[in-house]
Design an enzyme around this catalytic site. Structure first.
Site, mmCIF file in Angstrom:
data_model
loop_
_atom_site.group_PDB
_atom_site.id
_atom_site.type_symbol
_atom_site.label_atom_id
_atom_site.label_comp_id
_atom_site.label_asym_id
_atom_site.label_seq_id
_atom_site.Cartn_x
_atom_site.Cartn_y
_atom_site.Cartn_z
ATOM 1 N N ASP A 1 -17.173 5.524 0.019
ATOM 2 C CA ASP A 1 -17.371 4.279 0.759
ATOM 3 C C ASP A 1 -16.226 3.315 0.467
ATOM 4 O O ASP A 1 -15.581 3.380 -0.581
ATOM 5 C CB ASP A 1 -18.699 3.617 0.366
ATOM 6 C CG ASP A 1 -19.892 4.281 1.038
ATOM 7 O OD1 ASP A 1 -19.682 4.938 2.071
ATOM 8 O OD2 ASP A 1 -21.017 4.142 0.521
ATOM 9 N N CYS B 1 0.817 -1.213 0.000
ATOM 10 C CA CYS B 1 0.000 0.000 0.000
ATOM 11 C C CYS B 1 0.849 1.259 0.000
ATOM 12 O O CYS B 1 0.325 2.353 -0.179
ATOM 13 C CB CYS B 1 -0.944 -0.006 1.197
ATOM 14 S SG CYS B 1 -2.668 -0.255 0.703
#
Length: 723
Positions: A430, A400
C-alpha cells in the site's frame, strides 16, 4: 572518506546581468572552497543586449541571445533562486524577494540593470512596452510580428532608439513588405554621438524611410498611437519606450549611497557598505563617470570576481581597482546586416562591420555555451570487482531518481512478517500505512529526497509536496508532519539560515493543507537530504491501489518528465526554461485535485519513483485488472521528450523498465521511455467511473493541476497495453 569542507560565507549575486554572468563563469573554473554562491534572478535566462537589435531585425532567434543562467549556475556550483529582489537591508544583511522570501548574505553584489518604463507618460503601461527589461520587449515584439504588423513608434532618439527603429523597419519589410516606423525625441536626435557619426546615422534613418521628430513632447499613448503635446497624432500599433535608462526605485531605499538613483561605487566596485558591491548599469562610477554601456559591465567582471573572492577570504586589503577605458568602439546595427562603427570621432559603415560585430557578439556568447559539469573524482586505481560498473558513467540523480528500485524494495519487504496488531489495517505494498484511530482512519507515510538543487527553500517545498502525495492519494486530510533534515557541513550561522528557509517554506505547504510541522530531527552529512513523515485522517475507508474496475477511466493530474529533466540539469544539458517549468510543476500542490478525485476514485496513487507505468501496474496488480494507455494523450513536460531522445535518463529509469519486462506491450512511440521516468512530486493517477469523467475533468480544470484522460482499466491479468 574525505569530509566535505564546511561552508563559511554566503555570497549572494542579485541579478543576472553581464558582469554577474562572467563572475559565475570564472567561479566555475576556479571555485572558492567554503563559499556558497547564490544567484537571484527573475527568470532562468538573461538576454544579451548586444544581440537584441539583431533579434528584433530577425537575424537571431530568441534563444540565440539568451544566457542560460540555470546551466551557468550549475557550472559554477551555485544555487539559483528564480525571483526578483525588491529590497536590501544592509544592516540586517537581508535581501527580500517579490515572492516574500528573505535571503541572508555575508557579501552581496548587485547587477540588476535598468528599466525603461516611462511611468510619467499617460497610457504608457497600458499601451507601450519598454526596451528594458529585454525579455518582455522581445516576447511582445515576437507576438506583434506574428500578427498583421502595423505602424511602429519608438520614443527616445538616442543610439538605442535609432538602432531598434532600424531593426523594426527591417523586420517589418521582410515579413509584411511595408514598414511605417517613427522615431521621436524630445530634444535632438542622437545628440550623444560625435557630429560626423550623428550625420551618418541620421542619413541612414532617412534612407530607410524612418520618420523622425525632434523636440517631440509625448502627451499620451493610446491603443492607436502616440499623441504629442502640440496635437500631432502619430499612428502606432506597437509603441516602444527607449528614452534613456532609469534605475529601479528600491535601490534608493536601501540606505546605501546613490547618485540619481544608481548605487555609487568606489574603484573596488564597493558601495557605501563594504560588504555590498555593484556593477553594470545599476552602478554609478563616481570615480570615473561613464555612459551606460555593456562594455564597462564586461570589463568590470574580472575585478568584481577577484574582489568578491578577496572579501570572502578576509583579504579586503588585496582588492583590485577598476579602471574603465575613456572611450570605446561603438558598433551600431543598421537593421539589415550592416553596421556603423564609431570611435574617437571617426566612423565607418557597411556589411563588413556587421560581420565584425557579429563575430564579437558570438565570441561573447560562446563563453556560456557548451558548458560541461564538473567531473566526479576518479575511483581509486585498485578496487573490488564491479565498482566501476556500479558507479556508471553518469552522476547519481537527486529527487526520486535516487530511490531504490522496486526489485530491491519488493525483496526486502517480502521478508517482513504480516502485521498482527488489529489497529494496523494496511498491507505491504500500500502507498501508506492505514491505522485504526477511533472511528477514523489515520494515514501514516514517510518520504525523503536527495537534493537536486542547492536552494533549501525550493527543495523544502518540493519535498513537502512529495511527502504529502500518499496522504492525498488515499483521500485523507493531512494532519501533522515530522521533518527529517540532513544539511551539509557549515558554520552554525549558515546552517541556521538554511534551516530557517527550509522550515519556513515547508510549514507554508503544510499549513495550506490544514496540517502542522510538530517536530523532527536534524543531522549533518555530505549533502542536503530533506524528508517528512506525514499523518492524515479520514472518516471513511481510505482509497487504496485496490478497487479499480474494468471500464474505469484513468486520469492523470500532472505532466511527466521530471526525472529526465533533473538528470539533464545535472549534466548541464537541459535548457534553463525547461528546468524552471519542471520546478514549477513539482511545486504545485495536489491537494485540490485530491479532494476532487477522492469523491469518485475507485483506486488512486501518486506518480513518483516507479514512474507512470510502474505505479499504474501497482494499481493493476492490487485490483486484479489490466490497463490500456493512450500514449498520445499523456501530458509531457516541455523538453522531456527531447532530452530522452538525446539519450539522457534518470539513474532509476533502467530498473523501472526492467521491473515491467513482459508485462507492458511493445510500442515504438517516442513517449514510451518516459513511462519509466521516476517522478518527483508527481501528480495523482486515479481510476474513476466512466460516467463521472466529464464532471471531474471540469472541476479539475479549476485547480492548478488539471486532469487529463490517459487510458482506461480493462479486464485481464495485470499488464499494460499501449496504443
Amino acid at each position: 572518506m574525505t569530509p566535505a569542507l564546511p561552508a563559511t560565507r554566503d555570497i549572494v549575486l542579485i541579478g543576472g546581468g553581464h558582469t554577474h554572468a562572467l563572475v559565475l563563469k570564472s567561479w566555475g573554473m576556479k571555485p572558492l572552497p567554503g563559499a556558497r554562491l547564490t544567484l537571484i534572478n527573475p527568470g532562468p535566462t538573461a538576454p544579451y543586449s548586444g544581440m537584441l537589435p539583431g533579434h528584433i531585425a530577425g537575424h537571431y532567434t530568441r534563444e540565440a541571445l539568451d544566457i542560460d543562467l540555470v546551466q551557468l549556475a550549475r557550472f559554477a556550483g551555485a544555487r539559483i533562486v528564480l525571483d526578483a529582489a525588491i529590497s536590501l537591508d544592509p544592516v540586517a544583511r537581508i535581501v527580500t524577494l517579490k515572492g516574500g522570501r528573505r535571503i541572508a548574505y555575508d557579501i552581496a553584489s548587485l547587477d540588476i540593470g535598468i528599466h525603461g518604463e516611462m511611468a510619467e507618460i499617460k497610457g504608457f503601461s497600458a499601451h507601450a512596452v519598454a526596451a528594458k527589461p529585454l525579455d518582455r520587449f522581445a516576447d511582445t515584439w515576437a507576438r506583434f510580428v506574428a500578427g498583421d504588423g502595423g505602424p511602429v513608434a519608438v520614443i527616445g532618439g538616442g543610439v538605442a532608439g535609432a538602432e531598434l527603429a532600424m531593426a523594426a523597419a527591417h523586420r517589418l519589410r521582410q515579413v509584411t513588405g511595408d514598414a511605417q516606423v517613427t522615431l521621436l525625441d524630445q530634444g535632438r536626435l542622437l545628440d550623444a554621438l560625435p557630429e560626423r557619426a550623428r550625420k551618418s546615422l541620421t542619413a541612414e534613418l532617412s534612407r530607410q524611410g524612418i520618420t523622425c521628430h525632434e523636440g517631440a513632447e509625448v502627451a499620451c499613448i493610446t491603443g492607436t498611437g502616440v499623441e504629442l503635446a502640440d496635437g500631432t497624432a502619430i499612428p502606432a500599433r506597437f509603441t516602444l519606450g527607449a528614452g534613456g535608462p532609469r534605475p529601479y526605485r528600491w535601490l534608493s531605499e536601501t540606505g546605501l549611497e546613490t547618485e540619481a538613483g544608481y548605487l555609487a561605487v568606489s574603484p573596488t566596485l564597493q558601495t557605501s557598505d563594504p560588504s555590498v558591491f555593484a556593477a553594470g548599469d545599476c552602478a554609478h562610477l563616481g570615480f570615473a563617470p561613464r555612459p551606460k554601456a555593456g562594455v564597462f559591465a564586461v570589463r568590470a567582471a574580472p575585478i568584481l570576481t577577484h574582489n568578491l573572492r578577496a572579501m570572502a577570504m578576509g583579504r579586503a586589503d588585496g582588492m583590485h581597482r577598476f579602471k574603465p577605458q575613456r572611450d570605446y568602439l561603438k558598433l551600431i546595427s543598421l537593421g539589415s546586416r550592416r553596421a556603423l562603427a564609431e570611435k574617437a570621432g571617426f566612423s565607418l559603415k557597411g556589411p563588413l562591420l556587421w560581420r565584425w560585430k557579429d563575430r564579437i557578439d558570438q565570441k561573447f556568447m560562446d563563453k556560456f555555451r557548451g558548458l560541461e559539469p564538473m567531473r566526479a573524482p576518479a575511483p581509486p586505481r585498485i578496487t573490488a570487482a564491479g565498482v566501476t560498473e556500479a558507479l556508471g558513467d553518469k552522476p547519481l540523480c537527486g529527487g526520486c531518481g535516487a530511490k531504490l528500485g522496486s526489485g530491491s524494495l519488493t525483496a526486502a519487504l517480502s521478508t517482513l512478517p504480516a502485521p498482527t496488531r488489529a489497529d494496523i489495517l494496511s498491507r505491504h505494498g500500500d502507498d501508506a500505512a492505514i491505522l485504526s484511530h477511533g472511528e477514523d482512519r489515520q494515514i501514516l507515510t514517510t518520504d525523503h529526497l536527495r537534493a537536486f538543487t542547492d536552494d533549501p527553500a525550493l527543495m523544502a517545498r518540493i519535498a513537502a509536496i512529495h511527502a504529502l502525495g500518499d496522504c492525498w492519494a488515499m483521500g485523507a486530510a493531512p494532519q501533522s508532519a515530522l521533518a527529517t533534515v540532513i544539511l551539509p557541513r557549515a558554520v552554525p550561522d549558515l546552517q541556521s539560515r538554511w534551516l530557517g528557509e527550509i522550515m519556513s517554506e515547508a510549514s507554508a505547504v503544510f499549513a495550506a493543507e490544514g496540517a502542522a510541522i510538530v517536530g523532527g530531527h536534524s543531522s549533518q552529512g555530505d549533502e542536503m537530504t530533506l524528508g517528512f513523515t506525514v499523518t492524515g485522517l479520514t472518516q471513511r475507508d481510505p482509497i487504496t491501489l485496490a478497487g479499480a474496475k474494468p471500464g474505469d477511466v484513468l486520469i492523470l493530474t500532472k505532466a511527466i518528465g521530471t526525472g529526465v529533466i533533473l538528470a539533464g540539469e545535472m549534466q548541464i544539458a537541459a535548457p534553463g526554461k525547461v528546468v524552471a517549468e519542471a520546478w514549477r510543476s513539482m511545486c504545485l500542490s495536489s491537494g485540490p485535485a485530491a479532494r476532487t478525485l477522492g469523491q469518485v476514485a475507485h483506486a488512486m496513487t501518486d506518480v513518483t519513483g516507479f514512474g507512470l507505468a510502474g505505479h499504474l501496474m501497482n494499481i493493476c496488480a492490487a485490483s486484479g485488472v489490466a490497463a490500456r494507455l493512450d500514449l498520445d494523450a499523456i501530458p509531457l513536460l516541455p523538453g522531456a521528450m527531447d532530452l530522452g531522445e538525446r539519450g539522457i535518463a534518470s539513474t532509476l529509469k533502467p530498473q523501472n523498465e526492467a521491473a515491467l519486462a513482459g508485462r507492458i506491450g511493445p510500442s515504438d512511440h517516442p513517449a514510451l521511455p518516459l513511462l519509466f521516468d521516476p517522478q518527483t512530486a508527481g501528480g495523482l493517477l486515479a481510476a474513476v467511473p466512466a460516467d463521472t469523467v466529464d464532471a471531474t475533468i471540469t472541476t479539475l480544470a479549476r485547480t492548478e493541476t488539471p486532469g487529463t484522460v490517459i487510458g482506461q482499466i480493462t479486464e485481464g491479468a495485470p499488464s499494460l497495453d499501449l496504443s
